[in-house]
Each structure stands twice: as structure tokens, then as C-alpha cells.
Design an enzyme around this catalytic site. Sequence first.
Site, PDB file in Angstrom:
ATOM      1  CB  CYS A  42       3.511  -0.149 -20.604  1.00 42.54           C
ATOM      2  SG  CYS A  42       3.104  -0.941 -19.038  1.00 42.54           S
ATOM      3  CB  CYS A  47       5.775  -0.357 -16.829  1.00 42.07           C
ATOM      4  SG  CYS A  47       5.264   1.176 -17.515  1.00 42.07           S
ATOM      5  CE  LYS A  50       9.824   0.371 -13.965  1.00 34.78           C
ATOM      6  NZ  LYS A  50       9.362   1.439 -14.360  1.00 34.78           N
ATOM      7  CE1 TYR A 177       6.983   8.069 -11.918  1.00 35.00           C
ATOM      8  CE2 TYR A 177       7.340  10.102 -12.835  1.00 35.00           C
ATOM      9  CZ  TYR A 177       6.602   9.318 -12.070  1.00 35.00           C
ATOM     10  OH  TYR A 177       5.462   9.703 -11.725  1.00 35.00           O
ATOM     11  CD  GLU A 181      11.393   3.627 -12.657  1.00 33.93           C
ATOM     12  OE1 GLU A 181      10.397   3.648 -11.925  1.00 33.93           O
ATOM     13  OE2 GLU A 181      11.337   3.337 -13.859  1.00 33.93           O
ATOM     14  CG  HIS A 437       3.318  -5.998  15.432  1.00 38.71           C
ATOM     15  ND1 HIS A 437       4.063  -4.751  15.428  1.00 38.71           N
ATOM     16  CD2 HIS A 437       3.963  -6.742  16.331  1.00 38.71           C
ATOM     17  CE1 HIS A 437       5.093  -4.865  15.998  1.00 38.71           C
ATOM     18  NE2 HIS A 437       5.294  -6.054  16.709  1.00 38.71           N
ATOM     19  CD  GLU A 442       3.117  -2.283  13.304  1.00 40.66           C
ATOM     20  OE1 GLU A 442       2.355  -2.664  13.957  1.00 40.66           O
ATOM     21  OE2 GLU A 442       4.241  -3.176  13.024  1.00 40.66           O
TER      22      GLU A 442
END
Length: 462
Positions: A42, A47, A50, A177, A181, A437, A442
Site C-alpha cells: 500500500c 495505494c 498510485k 482495479y 487506475e 446544495h 444531495e
Amino acid sequence: MAYDYELFVIGAGSGGVRASRMSAAYGVKVGICEDFRVGGTCVIRGCVPKKLMVYGSKYAHAFEEAEAYGWSGLAPKHSWATLRDNVGKEVDRLNGIYLRLLKDAGVTLHMGRGRFMDRHTLEVGKETITAEKFLIATGGRPEMPDIPGKEFAISSNEAFHIDDPLPKRITVVGGGYIAVEFAGIFNGLGSKVDIVIRRDRVLRGFDEECRTFVHESLEKGGIRIRKETEIVRIEATDGKAPYKLHTKGGEVLETDLVMYATGRLANTAGIGLEKVGVQVDKKGAVAVDEWSKTTAANIWAVGDVTDRINLTPVAIMEGHCFADTEFGKKPRKADHRDVPSAVFCQPEMANVGLTEEEARQRLGAVKVFASTFRPMKQTLTGGEQRTFMKLIVEAATDKVMGVHMVGDDAAELIQGLAVAVKAGATKAQFDATVGIHPTAGEEFVTMRAPRPEPGPVKAAAE
Ligand code: NDP
């Protein structure tokens, strides 16, 4: 018999480091070994670097969009060497932090590969170490193809160290994945990117509609996806680019770099598991029970080496549960339900809970609320990317069982909504929540009408 350690951890990645620190905090004498760099996949080659490269590549789109917002005179040039080296420096910094974390926790680090001699003895380089209990946290490694010319292909490990300049044409094999990516990273940084997949769409295993949406969005973003194509041989003149990729169908594709991202394998070879009675499954991953216990009484395993859910936060959870249970007098099992996850492709995809297909199979009657819209930022730019959101609700209980999104900041949004799903929130509670908003988020609390049954609208790519 007095052992050198009460606990010895093999592998200093996310799971191993968490387990060792927590165990040490309970007053246990802990040792750990690592044969590469502390931090694991990682931090060192997964991760974290990346995601930094994803940030780097996204500027390309921001520059394109900026004109519609009044900016001019932008003629940016990108230096791969700068991005690569800056990311490398950040990885070095984090590696230093991990080393310090272990030291401060009182965990003794032994550099080298661990190999069991017997159930209480491990060889680490030239050292022989004994321990009462062991934890295997050796992670995984890229699975590379067994085809002629495979030596010309790189994996994600090498992708962080590609020579400057970045090749003009890059082919990524695989549709999981890692493939999508990196395809997004290389595409944003200006390479012409091809993804080669053996089936009809990327990201098998995710919600079907989301997969289709991502697949089509990648194509809209300029990535060419070659479907139902298998590479059988890679050819190179003098061992250098350009490479010729020979397909099963007899085509020859030319590229300057070929990266394989066709899955990962558990790192179980050469650790001497057979000597200590630790069984592995058909794919070579360590078999464990719900307490992460292996088939050997004093040996546990956590993280990718067990091939349960191969994500950093899951490895951390498993490592922490192990320490709490074995040394903290707080027995707890890792909970693998409703684990949110994200794919940092462009546009980003994230989800928590069941896919629509899983929900229909497991729950019977479900209500699906879905929305596709143009993100507000695109209204001025005329951009084509759309955002997709979907809620899956169990009809009998009104509980929200799955939340899916493809679009900007999907991972950030889904992390928050994962709390609601984990807490068992109902659709009525989503409806009672006031939106912020104007945001994309939302939309998740204003989806009023379920999609007419039965089933999803058939997507164009199917
Ligand atoms: P995945 O298992 O996600 O995907 C492997 C891909 O390779 C699939 O698309 C599969 O396609 C394809 N494939 C498999 N074998 C072959 C073959 N022989 N020829 C062509 N294609 C093939 O693996 P990754 O390597 O992408 O990632 C490994 C793991 O790392 C993931 O499971 C994930 O848990 C973790 N990860 C998580 C990330 C995140 O959380 N953002 C980021 C990166 C990795 P097919 O549909 O044809 O089987």
C-alpha cells in the site's frame, strides 16, 4: 521454554505493522521481519503512490476545462521525471514514519525474509528467531503471464519507476482495479493508452451497470479498450520497445510499454509453510478461520496473504482484531460485511454493500433508485462525462443494502454513506436527510421514484 519473542510477525505491511504495534501496546514482546521496505504494498508500491499519480494525471483535465471558466494562456508541459521522483520522495518519507512507528511501539525489526524451520523457529537471513506465536502478513505480488516474451512486460511494481519520458503508447493488459487506475494515470499524462481485456467489459465483480458506465466513460475519456482479446506472445527487437503483442486472433498490436495487471497472488512460496502444517487454498493463499487462525495452533495470518478482501483497511482491521483477541482480552472477529471500496479510475467508482445482481439473488424483492446526470462543473465546459448513482433497497425492510457511484469524488461520498449502510439506515431515513446544495451528493437523498421493475435497463455494451 523461553522464546525470543511472544509474537513474531512475518511481513511489515499494513496488516503486520498494525498487529505488531497493537500487540506491543498490550505489553507483549514483539518482533517483525521484512524483506523489502517497511510499509508494504500500500505505502511503497500501491495505494499511496498510485493515488498521488492519479492526482498528477487529473491536472490534464483541469487545464482542458479551465478555459470555459475564463482562464487562458495555459500551455502546460508535464515532466514524468518530476512526478515520479516527487512521489518516490513521499514514499521514502512514509517509509521513515512506519519505521519510527515500529520503533516507538517497541517492536524489534529484523530485515530479511522469514522462513519457518519448525512451529516455533524462524530463519531470517542468517538469524534464527524463536517465538511463541507467529503472524503471517506477507501480502501478495503481481501475477505475471506465462507467455513467450513475458520478460518484456512490467507489473504495477515497476510502473512507479518507468524511465523518463513516459512512453507514447502504453498497453495495459487486464480489466481490474489496477489496470483501469493506471490506464487513467497514463492517459492523463499524455500517453496513448490501450486496455486489453479477454472479456466484454472491465471490472468484473462490480455492479453490472456501474461496470458498463465506467467502461463507456473510459472510452469517452480517450482510452481504447480492446475487448475479447488475448495476448499470446510479446516480441521485441533487441529486447527493446516497440513491442509487438500477438493476439490469439492473429492480430499484432504495437506498443512502447506493456503492463500486466491480471491479478495478484498470495506471497506464500518459500516461507516453509509445509514444515509447520499451515495449509493453503487452491490459489496458494493461507487458509484461515474467522479468527484469522491458520491450521497450525500457534500461527495466524492476516491481509492479502489470506485472499479474503484484499484491501489495506481490511488487513488493518484483521491485524487489529488479532491483537485484541490474542493479547488484549477483547476477543473480536474481523467483520467483512459492508466493506466500502473505491476504484480510482477516471471517473472514479466507489460502492458499499450489495450489487444489484447480488441483492436480487439474495433478497428477492428489491427497489432500485438510479440517477445519471451531468455534473455541475461540466455545464460550462460542455464535457461529456456523466455521473451515475444508484441505491439498492430491500423491499421488505426498506433498508439500503447497496450504494454505488461513478463520478468525481465518489470515494469521498461513499465513505460517509458507508456509515449509514453499516448502521442499517432505511430509504426513509435517506429521504428524511436534508441535502447540501449544490452538490452531487444531495442526489443520494433526493431519489424519489424507484426504477420500474423488473431489473436494470439493458446497457448498450451488453
Ligand atoms: P483484479 O483481480 O482486480 O483484476 C484482474 C483482472 O485481470 C481482471 O479484469 C481479469 O479479467 C483479468 N485477468 C485475469 N487473468 C487474465 C489473463 N490471463 N489474461 C487477461 N486478463 C486476465 O486484480 P488487480 O491486479 O487489478 O488487483 C489486485 C487486487 O488489488 C484487487 O483485487 C484489489 O483488491 C487490490 N487493489 C485495490 C485497489 C483499490 O482499492 N483502489 C487498487 C488496486 C488494487 P476477467 O474479467 O477476464 O477475469
